[in-house]
Design a protein around this motif. Structure first.
Motif, PDB file in Angstrom:
ATOM      1  N   ILE A  99     -28.528 -53.949 123.061  1.00 31.40           N
ATOM      2  CA  ILE A  99     -27.689 -52.796 123.389  1.00 31.40           C
ATOM      3  C   ILE A  99     -28.056 -52.340 124.791  1.00 31.40           C
ATOM      4  N   ARG A 100     -27.031 -52.115 125.621  1.00 29.92           N
ATOM      5  CA  ARG A 100     -27.267 -51.595 126.974  1.00 29.92           C
ATOM      6  C   ARG A 100     -26.313 -50.451 127.248  1.00 29.92           C
ATOM      7  N   THR A 101     -26.813 -49.451 127.947  1.00 30.87           N
ATOM      8  CA  THR A 101     -25.944 -48.364 128.380  1.00 30.87           C
ATOM      9  C   THR A 101     -25.162 -48.849 129.598  1.00 30.87           C
ATOM     10  N   LEU A 102     -24.055 -48.211 129.909  1.00 32.16           N
ATOM     11  CA  LEU A 102     -23.220 -48.672 131.024  1.00 32.16           C
ATOM     12  C   LEU A 102     -23.867 -48.475 132.385  1.00 32.16           C
ATOM     13  N   ASP A 103     -24.888 -47.618 132.475  1.00 31.02           N
ATOM     14  CA  ASP A 103     -25.589 -47.461 133.749  1.00 31.02           C
ATOM     15  C   ASP A 103     -26.623 -48.575 133.956  1.00 31.02           C
ATOM     16  N   LEU A 104     -26.593 -49.586 133.042  1.00 31.45           N
ATOM     17  CA  LEU A 104     -27.482 -50.748 133.103  1.00 31.45           C
ATOM     18  C   LEU A 104     -28.953 -50.365 133.102  1.00 31.45           C
ATOM     19  N   GLY A 105     -29.261 -49.331 132.350  1.00 30.08           N
ATOM     20  CA  GLY A 105     -30.650 -48.918 132.162  1.00 30.08           C
ATOM     21  C   GLY A 105     -31.373 -49.938 131.299  1.00 30.08           C
ATOM     22  N   PRO A 106     -32.413 -49.541 130.634  1.00 34.55           N
ATOM     23  CA  PRO A 106     -33.182 -50.487 129.818  1.00 34.55           C
ATOM     24  C   PRO A 106     -32.355 -51.019 128.653  1.00 34.55           C
ATOM     25  N   SER A 107     -32.729 -52.188 128.185  1.00 34.58           N
ATOM     26  CA  SER A 107     -32.091 -52.783 127.005  1.00 34.58           C
ATOM     27  C   SER A 107     -32.825 -52.320 125.756  1.00 34.58           C
ATOM     28  N   TYR A 108     -32.081 -52.178 124.680  1.00 30.41           N
ATOM     29  CA  TYR A 108     -32.624 -51.845 123.373  1.00 30.41           C
ATOM     30  C   TYR A 108     -32.231 -52.988 122.450  1.00 30.41           C
ATOM     31  N   TYR A 109     -33.052 -53.257 121.458  1.00 29.00           N
ATOM     32  CA  TYR A 109     -32.797 -54.401 120.591  1.00 29.00           C
ATOM     33  C   TYR A 109     -32.678 -53.966 119.144  1.00 29.00           C
ATOM     34  N   GLY A 110     -31.960 -54.767 118.387  1.00 29.37           N
ATOM     35  CA  GLY A 110     -31.759 -54.474 116.987  1.00 29.37           C
ATOM     36  C   GLY A 110     -31.192 -55.686 116.280  1.00 29.37           C
ATOM     37  N   THR A 111     -30.591 -55.434 115.124  1.00 33.53           N
ATOM     38  CA  THR A 111     -29.994 -56.486 114.314  1.00 33.53           C
ATOM     39  C   THR A 111     -28.569 -56.102 113.975  1.00 33.53           C
ATOM     40  N   CYS A 112     -27.628 -56.997 114.277  1.00 31.21           N
ATOM     41  CA  CYS A 112     -26.239 -56.805 113.875  1.00 31.21           C
ATOM     42  C   CYS A 112     -26.157 -57.176 112.403  1.00 31.21           C
ATOM     43  N   ILE A 113     -25.802 -56.211 111.555  1.00 31.50           N
ATOM     44  CA  ILE A 113     -25.781 -56.477 110.119  1.00 31.50           C
ATOM     45  C   ILE A 113     -24.391 -56.812 109.589  1.00 31.50           C
ATOM     46  N   ASP A 114     -23.341 -56.441 110.332  1.00 33.69           N
ATOM     47  CA  ASP A 114     -21.999 -56.875 109.958  1.00 33.69           C
ATOM     48  C   ASP A 114     -21.072 -56.813 111.161  1.00 33.69           C
ATOM     49  N   LEU A 115     -19.973 -57.569 111.048  1.00 39.30           N
ATOM     50  CA  LEU A 115     -19.038 -57.718 112.156  1.00 39.30           C
ATOM     51  C   LEU A 115     -17.632 -57.850 111.603  1.00 39.30           C
ATOM     52  N   SER A 116     -16.665 -57.234 112.285  1.00 42.59           N
ATOM     53  CA  SER A 116     -15.259 -57.399 111.936  1.00 42.59           C
ATOM     54  C   SER A 116     -14.477 -57.511 113.230  1.00 42.59           C
ATOM     55  N   VAL A 117     -13.173 -57.686 113.107  1.00 46.52           N
ATOM     56  CA  VAL A 117     -12.320 -57.768 114.282  1.00 46.52           C
ATOM     57  C   VAL A 117     -12.406 -56.486 115.105  1.00 46.52           C
ATOM     58  N   GLY A 118     -12.565 -55.348 114.444  1.00 46.72           N
ATOM     59  CA  GLY A 118     -12.538 -54.072 115.140  1.00 46.72           C
ATOM     60  C   GLY A 118     -13.867 -53.396 115.375  1.00 46.72           C
ATOM     61  N   GLY A 119     -14.964 -53.930 114.822  1.00 43.23           N
ATOM     62  CA  GLY A 119     -16.233 -53.240 115.008  1.00 43.23           C
ATOM     63  C   GLY A 119     -17.417 -53.985 114.458  1.00 43.23           C
ATOM     64  N   LEU A 120     -18.587 -53.359 114.570  1.00 42.49           N
ATOM     65  CA  LEU A 120     -19.821 -53.935 114.078  1.00 42.49           C
ATOM     66  C   LEU A 120     -20.808 -52.829 113.750  1.00 42.49           C
ATOM     67  N   THR A 121     -21.824 -53.195 112.977  1.00 42.53           N
ATOM     68  CA  THR A 121     -22.886 -52.267 112.624  1.00 42.53           C
ATOM     69  C   THR A 121     -24.209 -52.872 113.072  1.00 42.53           C
ATOM     70  N   VAL A 122     -25.026 -52.048 113.744  1.00 42.53           N
ATOM     71  CA  VAL A 122     -26.311 -52.505 114.265  1.00 42.53           C
ATOM     72  C   VAL A 122     -27.405 -51.589 113.739  1.00 42.53           C
ATOM     73  N   HIS A 123     -28.527 -52.171 113.336  1.00 45.41           N
ATOM     74  CA  HIS A 123     -29.738 -51.413 113.002  1.00 45.41           C
ATOM     75  C   HIS A 123     -30.672 -51.512 114.202  1.00 45.41           C
ATOM     76  N   SER A 124     -31.170 -50.367 114.689  1.00 48.82           N
ATOM     77  CA  SER A 124     -32.017 -50.343 115.887  1.00 48.82           C
ATOM     78  C   SER A 124     -32.834 -49.063 115.912  1.00 48.82           C
ATOM     79  N   ASP A 125     -33.825 -49.019 116.824  1.00 47.85           N
ATOM     80  CA  ASP A 125     -34.560 -47.772 117.034  1.00 47.85           C
ATOM     81  C   ASP A 125     -33.894 -46.921 118.121  1.00 47.85           C
ATOM     82  N   PHE A 126     -32.815 -47.430 118.720  1.00 41.42           N
ATOM     83  CA  PHE A 126     -32.056 -46.717 119.753  1.00 41.42           C
ATOM     84  C   PHE A 126     -31.171 -45.650 119.103  1.00 41.42           C
ATOM     85  N   VAL A 127     -31.120 -44.471 119.716  1.00 38.90           N
ATOM     86  CA  VAL A 127     -30.264 -43.386 119.229  1.00 38.90           C
ATOM     87  C   VAL A 127     -29.219 -43.080 120.303  1.00 38.90           C
TER      88      VAL A 127
END
Length: 100
Positions: free
Chosen positions: A19-47
């Motif tokens: 995961i990256r913010t649009l200002d290209l700050g630090p990257s955050y990592y997690g796990t994509c737990i599901d995906l669809s044509v319109g969206g996805l769900t990620v588990h991470s320590d990023f808020v």
């Protein structure tokens, strides 16, 4: 009675995600737990902030032992729920644009 508002079918996954913010700050990592044509769900320590626009890269599993092409998308935060107090969050993301 609970109603599911999702239109698109979700496919369960367990793929690394960056995961990256649009200002290209630090990257955050997690796990994509599901995906669809319109969206996805990620588990991470990023808020993220509600409604925040982010860039997410999902690394799919290997196919026949060969690396697969990652998917990068611009996404909008739709929800964020705490899973483990101060440690892990579930982030619901709407896909705004596929970048790669």
């Amino acid at each position: 009675m609970s109603r599911n508002k999702r239109i698109n079918r979700r496919i369960p996954l367990a793929c690394p995600a960056r995961i990256r913010t649009l200002d290209l700050g630090p990257s955050y990592y997690g796990t994509c737990i599901d995906l669809s044509v319109g969206g996805l769900t990620v588990h991470s320590d990023f808020v993220p902030r509600p409604g925040e626009i982010l860039e997410v890269t999902v690394m799919p599993p290997r196919t026949n032992g060969l690396p697969s092409q990652p998917m990068t998308a611009r996404v909008k935060v739709r929800r964020c729920h705490e899973l483990e107090a101060g440690l892990r969050y579930e982030i619901g993301l709407e896909i705004v644009q596929i970048l790669e």
